[in-house]
Write a protein that holds these residues in place. Sequence first.
Motif, PDB file in Angstrom:
ATOM      1  N   ALA A 281     -23.275 -15.839  22.424  1.00 31.56           N
ATOM      2  CA  ALA A 281     -22.296 -16.202  21.401  1.00 31.56           C
ATOM      3  C   ALA A 281     -22.097 -15.105  20.365  1.00 31.56           C
ATOM      4  O   ALA A 281     -20.964 -14.818  19.960  1.00 31.56           O
ATOM      5  N   LEU A 282     -23.188 -14.462  19.924  1.00 31.89           N
ATOM      6  CA  LEU A 282     -23.076 -13.454  18.874  1.00 31.89           C
ATOM      7  C   LEU A 282     -22.293 -12.238  19.344  1.00 31.89           C
ATOM      8  O   LEU A 282     -21.427 -11.725  18.636  1.00 31.89           O
ATOM      9  N   VAL A 283     -22.559 -11.769  20.560  1.00 29.04           N
ATOM     10  CA  VAL A 283     -21.857 -10.604  21.098  1.00 29.04           C
ATOM     11  C   VAL A 283     -20.385 -10.935  21.316  1.00 29.04           C
ATOM     12  O   VAL A 283     -19.494 -10.154  20.973  1.00 29.04           O
ATOM     13  N   ALA A 284     -20.123 -12.115  21.890  1.00 26.31           N
ATOM     14  CA  ALA A 284     -18.740 -12.539  22.119  1.00 26.31           C
ATOM     15  C   ALA A 284     -17.998 -12.697  20.798  1.00 26.31           C
ATOM     16  O   ALA A 284     -16.805 -12.380  20.692  1.00 26.31           O
ATOM     17  N   ASN A 285     -18.712 -13.177  19.792  1.00 29.58           N
ATOM     18  CA  ASN A 285     -18.140 -13.353  18.457  1.00 29.58           C
ATOM     19  C   ASN A 285     -17.685 -12.012  17.888  1.00 29.58           C
ATOM     20  O   ASN A 285     -16.540 -11.854  17.449  1.00 29.58           O
ATOM     21  N   THR A 286     -18.577 -11.038  17.894  1.00 30.98           N
ATOM     22  CA  THR A 286     -18.261  -9.712  17.354  1.00 30.98           C
ATOM     23  C   THR A 286     -17.183  -9.020  18.176  1.00 30.98           C
ATOM     24  O   THR A 286     -16.295  -8.361  17.617  1.00 30.98           O
ATOM     25  N   LEU A 287     -17.243  -9.193  19.503  1.00 30.74           N
ATOM     26  CA  LEU A 287     -16.243  -8.582  20.384  1.00 30.74           C
ATOM     27  C   LEU A 287     -14.856  -9.151  20.111  1.00 30.74           C
ATOM     28  O   LEU A 287     -13.861  -8.423  20.150  1.00 30.74           O
ATOM     29  N   THR A 288     -14.788 -10.432  19.813  1.00 26.88           N
ATOM     30  CA  THR A 288     -13.500 -11.070  19.492  1.00 26.88           C
ATOM     31  C   THR A 288     -12.867 -10.423  18.262  1.00 26.88           C
ATOM     32  O   THR A 288     -11.682 -10.084  18.255  1.00 26.88           O
ATOM     33  N   GLY A 289     -13.668 -10.254  17.216  1.00 26.85           N
ATOM     34  CA  GLY A 289     -13.170  -9.604  16.008  1.00 26.85           C
ATOM     35  C   GLY A 289     -12.705  -8.188  16.284  1.00 26.85           C
ATOM     36  O   GLY A 289     -11.667  -7.746  15.773  1.00 26.85           O
ATOM     37  N   LEU A 290     -13.460  -7.476  17.126  1.00 30.27           N
ATOM     38  CA  LEU A 290     -13.114  -6.089  17.456  1.00 30.27           C
ATOM     39  C   LEU A 290     -11.793  -6.017  18.215  1.00 30.27           C
ATOM     40  O   LEU A 290     -10.937  -5.179  17.912  1.00 30.27           O
ATOM     41  N   VAL A 291     -11.608  -6.891  19.197  1.00 28.74           N
ATOM     42  CA  VAL A 291     -10.378  -6.885  20.004  1.00 28.74           C
ATOM     43  C   VAL A 291      -9.152  -7.148  19.139  1.00 28.74           C
ATOM     44  O   VAL A 291      -8.141  -6.445  19.233  1.00 28.74           O
ATOM     45  N   ILE A 292      -9.234  -8.163  18.276  1.00 32.64           N
ATOM     46  CA  ILE A 292      -8.092  -8.504  17.421  1.00 32.64           C
ATOM     47  C   ILE A 292      -7.772  -7.359  16.468  1.00 32.64           C
ATOM     48  O   ILE A 292      -6.601  -7.013  16.259  1.00 32.64           O
ATOM     49  N   ASN A 293      -8.793  -6.737  15.911  1.00 32.39           N
ATOM     50  CA  ASN A 293      -8.549  -5.651  14.961  1.00 32.39           C
ATOM     51  C   ASN A 293      -8.099  -4.367  15.649  1.00 32.39           C
ATOM     52  O   ASN A 293      -7.400  -3.550  15.036  1.00 32.39           O
ATOM     53  N   LEU A 294      -8.471  -4.179  16.905  1.00 34.38           N
ATOM     54  CA  LEU A 294      -7.951  -3.025  17.655  1.00 34.38           C
ATOM     55  C   LEU A 294      -6.447  -3.171  17.865  1.00 34.38           C
ATOM     56  O   LEU A 294      -5.696  -2.196  17.783  1.00 34.38           O
ATOM     57  N   TYR A 295      -6.018  -4.401  18.124  1.00 33.86           N
ATOM     58  CA  TYR A 295      -4.574  -4.649  18.240  1.00 33.86           C
ATOM     59  C   TYR A 295      -3.889  -4.339  16.906  1.00 33.86           C
ATOM     60  O   TYR A 295      -2.847  -3.665  16.877  1.00 33.86           O
TER      61      TYR A 295
END
Length: 345
Positions: A281-295
């Motif tokens: 959950a923690l890795v997926a959580n951080t990855l989600t934030g990263l993906v949205i902000n990369l966009y």
Amino acid sequence: MIFFYLLILLIFILFINTLLLKKNILVNETGDVHQKFATKSRVPLTGGIFIFLGSFYFLNDGFYHFIFFLFLILILGVLSDLKLIKSAKKKLLLQIIFILFYTIFNDVQISDTRIIFLDTILKNDYINYFFVTFCILIIINGSNFIDGMNTLCIGYYLLIISIIYYLQLNDVIIIKNVLVFYVLIIILLTFTLNLINRFFLGDSGAYLLGFGFSILLISIYKWNPYISPYFIILLLWYPSYENLFSIFRKNIINRSAMYPDAKHIHQLIFFYIKKKSKLNALVANTLTGLVINLYNLLIFFIGLNFTSDSKIQILLIMINIMIYSLTYLKFFNFRYKKNLSIVNK
């Protein structure tokens, strides 16, 4: 001097965090629905306190009024984090009072929207103050909505302050009496401490970011009227549309816009990433934030090259709205396809 102050501030917030964890005060175990998407560890909700204390560096520059109202916003956020103010209506009412007083007291207005009809209406001071208050309210609460994934909210504002710093360095914009480099360092430190789970923003941090950046960007446009106002809107499109879209979708199902849920787009993307990748959950959580902000970084980079072109900025905003809406539909169907199939039967 700057780095010495930041070092003292860092040591102080880590000390405060230790005390709060021992006393189990102001930690992330408040029962909010979005917390199940983050770490199970106990983390202090002191990001807002860190940001507020960082603003003290500007006391000598005459920002007394701004810092005072930051303090009011901070207290409201902390009371919300402590669940001493639970009613969404009460929080909204207090936000309106604080922001309206600030805009009137400091004569914060938006005079040129490039829409003749709206500009004519905004010539009335009182209408203008209420319009500015409404805009800031949307951004503050939108910032709170997107603060559901690790680094998403603070990462978004890190992108904005980086863009502002870049434009200032290249003499595209002029900024008066604000040390943008210092603000950049504060936001970067907050991002880093959030990333490693030293603290979370909490409502106080999200409120402060929304309020502070709203005032900063309105001021930047006032100082640089040759840039497009839609470039400012582009920089704030995500928390703004997240809020407006949430109100719209809740109204469709006859649910109060103030009712919290776990159906924001970042939560749907989190579920998709976790389901498909099998990450914790923690890795997926951080990855989600990263993906949205990369966009958002990509969109900002494009907009950066057309700061005075309203047509391009409006086009980019419309593209964002379309991509957001289509993406939301896709991930909503993925998350709730079983329930939808049952309903269709």
